[in-house]
Motif scaffolding. Sequence first.
Motif, PDB file in Angstrom:
ATOM      1  N   LYS A  14      19.982  23.740  45.876  1.00 47.80           N
ATOM      2  CA  LYS A  14      20.025  24.878  46.788  1.00 47.80           C
ATOM      3  C   LYS A  14      20.200  24.361  48.216  1.00 47.80           C
ATOM      4  N   GLU A  15      20.219  25.279  49.187  1.00 50.51           N
ATOM      5  CA  GLU A  15      20.524  24.935  50.580  1.00 50.51           C
ATOM      6  C   GLU A  15      19.636  23.858  51.182  1.00 50.51           C
ATOM      7  N   SER A  16      18.374  23.791  50.823  1.00 52.18           N
ATOM      8  CA  SER A  16      17.489  22.803  51.449  1.00 52.18           C
ATOM      9  C   SER A  16      16.949  21.784  50.443  1.00 52.18           C
ATOM     10  N   SER A  17      17.651  21.609  49.335  1.00 52.11           N
ATOM     11  CA  SER A  17      17.193  20.681  48.292  1.00 52.11           C
ATOM     12  C   SER A  17      17.288  19.229  48.749  1.00 52.11           C
ATOM     13  N   ARG A  18      16.369  18.426  48.243  1.00 50.88           N
ATOM     14  CA  ARG A  18      16.487  16.984  48.309  1.00 50.88           C
ATOM     15  C   ARG A  18      17.148  16.585  47.000  1.00 50.88           C
ATOM     16  N   VAL A  19      18.176  15.752  47.077  1.00 51.82           N
ATOM     17  CA  VAL A  19      18.982  15.438  45.898  1.00 51.82           C
ATOM     18  C   VAL A  19      19.096  13.924  45.736  1.00 51.82           C
ATOM     19  N   LEU A  52      25.016  15.525  56.028  1.00 52.30           N
ATOM     20  CA  LEU A  52      26.206  15.739  55.202  1.00 52.30           C
ATOM     21  C   LEU A  52      27.034  16.872  55.791  1.00 52.30           C
ATOM     22  N   SER A  53      28.340  16.792  55.617  1.00 49.90           N
ATOM     23  CA  SER A  53      29.196  17.882  56.085  1.00 49.90           C
ATOM     24  C   SER A  53      28.956  19.129  55.241  1.00 49.90           C
ATOM     25  N   SER A  54      29.263  20.274  55.811  1.00 45.08           N
ATOM     26  CA  SER A  54      29.084  21.530  55.074  1.00 45.08           C
ATOM     27  C   SER A  54      29.985  21.558  53.841  1.00 45.08           C
ATOM     28  N   GLU A  55      31.172  20.942  53.936  1.00 41.95           N
ATOM     29  CA  GLU A  55      32.091  20.900  52.793  1.00 41.95           C
ATOM     30  C   GLU A  55      31.497  20.087  51.646  1.00 41.95           C
ATOM     31  N   LEU A  56      30.867  18.963  51.982  1.00 39.80           N
ATOM     32  CA  LEU A  56      30.248  18.135  50.945  1.00 39.80           C
ATOM     33  C   LEU A  56      29.050  18.858  50.336  1.00 39.80           C
ATOM     34  N   GLU A  57      28.233  19.473  51.171  1.00 41.28           N
ATOM     35  CA  GLU A  57      27.081  20.220  50.656  1.00 41.28           C
ATOM     36  C   GLU A  57      27.521  21.348  49.735  1.00 41.28           C
ATOM     37  N   GLU A  59      30.070  21.468  47.809  1.00 42.60           N
ATOM     38  CA  GLU A  59      30.481  20.909  46.512  1.00 42.60           C
ATOM     39  C   GLU A  59      29.275  20.610  45.627  1.00 42.60           C
ATOM     40  N   LEU A  60      28.122  20.318  46.244  1.00 44.86           N
ATOM     41  CA  LEU A  60      26.917  19.986  45.487  1.00 44.86           C
ATOM     42  C   LEU A  60      26.101  21.217  45.093  1.00 44.86           C
ATOM     43  N   MET A  61      26.262  22.315  45.828  1.00 45.30           N
ATOM     44  CA  MET A  61      25.481  23.533  45.568  1.00 45.30           C
ATOM     45  C   MET A  61      25.652  24.005  44.134  1.00 45.30           C
ATOM     46  N   GLY A  62      24.533  24.336  43.516  1.00 48.30           N
ATOM     47  CA  GLY A  62      24.556  24.893  42.173  1.00 48.30           C
ATOM     48  C   GLY A  62      24.560  23.855  41.057  1.00 48.30           C
ATOM     49  N   LEU A  63      24.758  22.587  41.400  1.00 47.29           N
ATOM     50  CA  LEU A  63      24.705  21.550  40.371  1.00 47.29           C
ATOM     51  C   LEU A  63      23.249  21.324  39.957  1.00 47.29           C
ATOM     52  N   SER A  64      23.051  20.817  38.766  1.00 51.56           N
ATOM     53  CA  SER A  64      21.711  20.575  38.231  1.00 51.56           C
ATOM     54  C   SER A  64      21.583  19.135  37.772  1.00 51.56           C
ATOM     55  N   ILE A  65      20.362  18.743  37.457  1.00 48.67           N
ATOM     56  CA  ILE A  65      20.096  17.394  36.967  1.00 48.67           C
ATOM     57  C   ILE A  65      21.002  17.096  35.774  1.00 48.67           C
ATOM     58  N   GLY A  66      21.656  15.931  35.824  1.00 45.06           N
ATOM     59  CA  GLY A  66      22.550  15.510  34.750  1.00 45.06           C
ATOM     60  C   GLY A  66      23.998  15.920  34.955  1.00 45.06           C
ATOM     61  N   ASP A  67      24.256  16.874  35.866  1.00 44.53           N
ATOM     62  CA  ASP A  67      25.634  17.300  36.106  1.00 44.53           C
ATOM     63  C   ASP A  67      26.441  16.179  36.744  1.00 44.53           C
ATOM     64  N   LYS A  68      27.736  16.143  36.390  1.00 46.13           N
ATOM     65  CA  LYS A  68      28.690  15.218  36.995  1.00 46.13           C
ATOM     66  C   LYS A  68      29.832  16.054  37.557  1.00 46.13           C
ATOM     67  N   LYS A  69      30.375  15.615  38.688  1.00 39.89           N
ATOM     68  CA  LYS A  69      31.460  16.357  39.305  1.00 39.89           C
ATOM     69  C   LYS A  69      32.343  15.399  40.072  1.00 39.89           C
ATOM     70  N   GLU A  70      33.657  15.666  40.070  1.00 39.16           N
ATOM     71  CA  GLU A  70      34.622  14.913  40.859  1.00 39.16           C
ATOM     72  C   GLU A  70      35.339  15.885  41.774  1.00 39.16           C
TER      73      GLU A  70
END
Length: 157
Positions: A14-19, A52-57, A59-70
Amino acid sequence: MMPNFEDNTINTIKESSRVLIHFDLVLEDGSVAESTKAHNKPTLFQLGDGSLSSELESELMGLSIGDKKEFKLPPNAVFGEINPNLIQYFTPRDFLETGVPEIGTIMMFNTASGSQLAGVIKSVDEESITVDFNHPLAGKTVEFKVEIIDVDPIDPL
């Protein structure tokens, strides 16, 4: 009512998550500029803190533990465009203490404020030494390959 342990929203970015994340930064020529997996040292990011840039953030929004993305991001969304004002020219006399550096050498330079700034030696000739203070990946489109290790970890490392 019993808690639903199938609910994965607490492990969703989410918006303020530590990842805690593994990532590879891949350049357009296919070379890997950085890899946390290669060193088995994931990185912890705090979304929303401006690192992090807003564009990078986004791309990460909504991902969960174990998810992979390119995904790919343009220069202005990652390390910025090349700023010609960050390319400086020195004389060989400026390097009397250290000796004239070789092209490609990364050196630390003192700023007027007393801090240090890394610069890459771009060219050397009898009259001038060109130093580039841009980030080494400035001006480059970067492909990210990410794997989410943990979201809001209690003890991240």
